[in-house]
Design a protein around this motif. Structure first.
Motif, PDB file in Angstrom:
ATOM      1  N   ARG A   1       0.849  -1.184   0.000  1.00  0.00           N
ATOM      2  CA  ARG A   1       0.000   0.000   0.000  1.00  0.00           C
ATOM      3  C   ARG A   1       0.883   1.230   0.000  1.00  0.00           C
ATOM      4  N   ARG A   2       0.711   2.064  -0.994  1.00  0.00           N
ATOM      5  CA  ARG A   2       1.469   3.316  -1.056  1.00  0.00           C
ATOM      6  C   ARG A   2       0.507   4.441  -1.432  1.00  0.00           C
ATOM      7  N   PRO A   3       0.887   5.700  -1.212  1.00  0.00           N
ATOM      8  CA  PRO A   3      -0.024   6.796  -1.562  1.00  0.00           C
ATOM      9  C   PRO A   3      -0.393   6.731  -3.043  1.00  0.00           C
ATOM     10  N   VAL A   4      -1.644   7.022  -3.381  1.00  0.00           N
ATOM     11  CA  VAL A   4      -2.027   6.992  -4.793  1.00  0.00           C
ATOM     12  C   VAL A   4      -1.384   8.154  -5.534  1.00  0.00           C
ATOM     13  N   GLN A   5      -1.123   7.930  -6.803  1.00  0.00           N
ATOM     14  CA  GLN A   5      -0.549   8.977  -7.644  1.00  0.00           C
ATOM     15  C   GLN A   5      -1.567   9.394  -8.707  1.00  0.00           C
ATOM     16  N   ARG A   6      -1.657   8.598  -9.765  1.00  0.00           N
ATOM     17  CA  ARG A   6      -2.582   8.965 -10.841  1.00  0.00           C
ATOM     18  C   ARG A   6      -3.990   8.443 -10.611  1.00  0.00           C
TER      19      ARG A   6
ATOM     20  N   VAL B   1      -5.159   0.952  -3.277  1.00  0.00           N
ATOM     21  CA  VAL B   1      -5.314  -0.207  -2.387  1.00  0.00           C
ATOM     22  C   VAL B   1      -6.144   0.161  -1.159  1.00  0.00           C
ATOM     23  N   GLY B   2      -7.059  -0.718  -0.754  1.00  0.00           N
ATOM     24  CA  GLY B   2      -7.738  -0.561   0.528  1.00  0.00           C
ATOM     25  C   GLY B   2      -9.242  -0.543   0.463  1.00  0.00           C
ATOM     26  N   ASP B   3      -9.820  -0.335  -0.703  1.00  0.00           N
ATOM     27  CA  ASP B   3     -11.288  -0.352  -0.788  1.00  0.00           C
ATOM     28  C   ASP B   3     -11.716  -1.571  -1.594  1.00  0.00           C
ATOM     29  N   ASP B   4     -12.989  -1.646  -1.930  1.00  0.00           N
ATOM     30  CA  ASP B   4     -13.474  -2.825  -2.659  1.00  0.00           C
ATOM     31  C   ASP B   4     -13.031  -2.826  -4.112  1.00  0.00           C
ATOM     32  N   CYS B   5     -12.925  -1.646  -4.687  1.00  0.00           N
ATOM     33  CA  CYS B   5     -12.412  -1.512  -6.051  1.00  0.00           C
ATOM     34  C   CYS B   5     -11.404  -0.374  -6.072  1.00  0.00           C
ATOM     35  N   ALA B   6     -10.475  -0.433  -6.976  1.00  0.00           N
ATOM     36  CA  ALA B   6      -9.644   0.723  -7.290  1.00  0.00           C
ATOM     37  C   ALA B   6     -10.385   1.533  -8.356  1.00  0.00           C
ATOM     38  N   LEU B   7     -10.103   2.815  -8.415  1.00  0.00           N
ATOM     39  CA  LEU B   7     -10.698   3.668  -9.454  1.00  0.00           C
ATOM     40  C   LEU B   7      -9.569   4.305 -10.246  1.00  0.00           C
TER      41      LEU B   7
ATOM     42  N   GLN C   1      10.149  -4.670  -3.197  1.00  0.00           N
ATOM     43  CA  GLN C   1      11.127  -3.665  -3.635  1.00  0.00           C
ATOM     44  C   GLN C   1      11.422  -3.813  -5.131  1.00  0.00           C
ATOM     45  N   GLY C   2      11.676  -5.048  -5.583  1.00  0.00           N
ATOM     46  CA  GLY C   2      11.969  -5.279  -7.003  1.00  0.00           C
ATOM     47  C   GLY C   2      10.781  -4.936  -7.888  1.00  0.00           C
ATOM     48  N   LEU C   3       9.605  -5.299  -7.411  1.00  0.00           N
ATOM     49  CA  LEU C   3       8.366  -5.038  -8.159  1.00  0.00           C
ATOM     50  C   LEU C   3       8.101  -3.538  -8.277  1.00  0.00           C
ATOM     51  N   LEU C   4       8.166  -2.844  -7.134  1.00  0.00           N
ATOM     52  CA  LEU C   4       7.779  -1.428  -7.117  1.00  0.00           C
ATOM     53  C   LEU C   4       8.859  -0.551  -7.746  1.00  0.00           C
ATOM     54  N   ALA C   5      10.118  -1.010  -7.725  1.00  0.00           N
ATOM     55  CA  ALA C   5      11.168  -0.234  -8.401  1.00  0.00           C
ATOM     56  C   ALA C   5      10.895  -0.187  -9.901  1.00  0.00           C
ATOM     57  N   LEU C   6      10.490  -1.317 -10.481  1.00  0.00           N
ATOM     58  CA  LEU C   6      10.179  -1.317 -11.917  1.00  0.00           C
ATOM     59  C   LEU C   6       8.907  -0.499 -12.191  1.00  0.00           C
ATOM     60  N   ALA C   7       7.935  -0.598 -11.268  1.00  0.00           N
ATOM     61  CA  ALA C   7       6.709   0.209 -11.416  1.00  0.00           C
ATOM     62  C   ALA C   7       7.053   1.697 -11.434  1.00  0.00           C
ATOM     63  N   ASP C   8       7.914   2.111 -10.517  1.00  0.00           N
ATOM     64  CA  ASP C   8       8.305   3.531 -10.448  1.00  0.00           C
ATOM     65  C   ASP C   8       9.008   3.962 -11.728  1.00  0.00           C
ATOM     66  N   LYS C   9       9.821   3.079 -12.251  1.00  0.00           N
ATOM     67  CA  LYS C   9      10.547   3.394 -13.475  1.00  0.00           C
ATOM     68  C   LYS C   9       9.588   3.711 -14.620  1.00  0.00           C
ATOM     69  N   HIS C  10       8.432   3.067 -14.615  1.00  0.00           N
ATOM     70  CA  HIS C  10       7.452   3.286 -15.682  1.00  0.00           C
ATOM     71  C   HIS C  10       6.333   4.214 -15.243  1.00  0.00           C
ATOM     72  N   GLY C  11       6.454   4.772 -14.042  1.00  0.00           N
ATOM     73  CA  GLY C  11       5.439   5.715 -13.563  1.00  0.00           C
ATOM     74  C   GLY C  11       4.062   5.101 -13.409  1.00  0.00           C
ATOM     75  N   ILE C  12       4.006   3.823 -13.008  1.00  0.00           N
ATOM     76  CA  ILE C  12       2.692   3.195 -12.821  1.00  0.00           C
ATOM     77  C   ILE C  12       2.547   2.750 -11.375  1.00  0.00           C
ATOM     78  N   GLU C  13       1.318   2.557 -10.942  1.00  0.00           N
ATOM     79  CA  GLU C  13       1.112   2.235  -9.534  1.00  0.00           C
ATOM     80  C   GLU C  13       0.307   0.955  -9.350  1.00  0.00           C
ATOM     81  N   LEU C  14       0.556   0.354  -8.187  1.00  0.00           N
ATOM     82  CA  LEU C  14      -0.158  -0.850  -7.770  1.00  0.00           C
ATOM     83  C   LEU C  14      -1.459  -0.393  -7.116  1.00  0.00           C
ATOM     84  N   VAL C  15      -2.602  -0.759  -7.689  1.00  0.00           N
ATOM     85  CA  VAL C  15      -3.879  -0.221  -7.201  1.00  0.00           C
ATOM     86  C   VAL C  15      -4.740  -1.244  -6.485  1.00  0.00           C
ATOM     87  N   GLY C  16      -4.313  -2.507  -6.426  1.00  0.00           N
ATOM     88  CA  GLY C  16      -5.135  -3.479  -5.716  1.00  0.00           C
ATOM     89  C   GLY C  16      -4.631  -4.881  -5.966  1.00  0.00           C
TER      90      GLY C  16
END
Ligand code: ADP
Ligand code: MG
Length: 321
Positions: free
Chosen positions: A14-19, A24-30, A102-117
């Motif tokens: 769970r990290r702060p939402v960006q776009r 993460v944390g509710d029933d659906c991501a938007l 760490q490995g997962l989110l580092a690549l996500a950051d590189k592409h400017g995308i976020e884990l939403v659920g």
């Protein structure tokens, strides 16, 4: 102390939402999708013992799980937005989860995308990721667009991941830096996202190479209703692979798998556009053959003899023979 399911999610995923409007944390991501664009969706499942070895470094596993999904967006020419993560874990092991995240989110950051659920459950180690991307209507790269006369191109080099697999199997001896190089190719592939995007309007068809060149090209040919001729000597390979016996090179190049390079077709008239896309994305591109009207795939060796391809095929999880 063992972590509970929700503490585990909060701590590692769970990290702060960006776009996104909601993460993460509710029933659906938007997700915020730009008006008028199409949502590109792809999913890939990785199972321990089948897609990765139990001995793999968890940070590299996190990277690869996302990379193989981003590779599908790349092959469609889509721009990544967000992803979800479904995890089955034998136990809530922080020594695994911390580097994996760490490995997962580092690549996500590189592409400017976020884990939403996602979803988290106990079970044999299995990683399911779904990626979401955006693409303008009509501009996605499809497998079905190859036309007779088009040139066939591939990014990067092929075969090093298969070479690593053979080293792990003990069928080839690789030492020191050579082994590390092959292993990096297998464990930390680079998804060609910028290239895929740059090929919109330039390539006529595209696919990412996950199951081996012959098998994946076969998908493009079948979907496009065409055939192809490949020039074996032109297939791009690393100096490491080029130093291996010819038969092993052939296996790694034609049936390697896990390359995660892009294979695409483009009209001859688009050659300068292809080269510009490669330069813009910073990826080497090699012309490896051409699309033919006659169905079927012909691979010619350095003496222009057609190889006998019976018995060669792409990877199929349910193949029995
Ligand atoms: P539900 O019961 O509604 O499916 P869960 O209790 O499974 O919800 O999950 C709680 C929240 O945590 C949801 O927002 C879900 O998307 C998120 N989540 C669960 N597992 C993961 C994970 N591995 N990575 C990211 N988010 C997760
Ligand atoms: Mg759930």
């Amino acid at each position: 102390m063992a972590l509970g399911e929700f503490a585990l999610i909060d701590r590692f995923f769970r990290r702060p939402v960006q776009r996104a409007a909601l993460g993460v944390g509710d029933d659906c991501a938007l997700l915020r999708v730009r008006p008028g664009l199409q949502l590109a969706v792809s999913t890939d499942l990785l199972v321990e013992g089948r897609h990765f070895l139990s001995t793999v470094d968890p940070a590299r596993l996190g990277h690869k799980a996302l990379a193989v999904n981003l590779s599908d967006l790349a092959a469609s020419g889509a721009e990544p937005l967000a992803f979800t993560l479904s995890l089955a874990l034998p136990r809530a092991d922080e020594a695994f989860l911390a580097p994996f995240a760490q490995g997962l989110l580092a690549l996500a950051d590189k592409h400017g995308i976020e884990l939403v659920g996602g979803d988290t459950t106990a079970g044999p180690l299995t990683i399911g990721i779904t990626v979401f991307g955006e693409v303008p209507p009509g501009e996605a790269l499809l497998r079905s667009g190859a036309r007779p006369g088009d040139a066939l191109w591939v990014s990067g080099t092929l075969g090093d991941a298969r070479l690593a697999l053979e080293a792990f199997r003990g069928t080839v001896a690789l030492a020191g830096e050579g082994f590390e190089q092959a292993r990096r190719a297998m464990e930390t592939p680079t998804p060609r996202v910028a290239l895929g995007r740059a090929l919109r309007g330039v390539a006529s068809a595209a696919i990412d190479l996950s199951d081996g060149l012959l098998g994946d090209l076969g998908h493009v040919l079948a979907r496009s209703g065409v055939g192809a001729e490949l020039d074996e000597a032109a297939l791009p390979r690393s100096p490491l692979l080029a130093a291996q016996p010819a038969a092993l090179q052939r296996t790694c190049l034609l049936a390697g798998g896990d390359d995660y390079e892009l294979l695409f077709s483009a009209p001859e008239a688009h050659e300068s556009g292809v080269r510009a896309a490669g330069a813009a994305a910073g990826v080497a591109l090699t012309r490896i053959g051409r699309v033919t009207a006659e169905p079927g795939l012909v691979v010619r060796d350095a003496q222009a003899r057609a190889l006998d391809l019976r018995g060669w095929r792409g990877f199929d999880h349910f193949a029995t023979a």
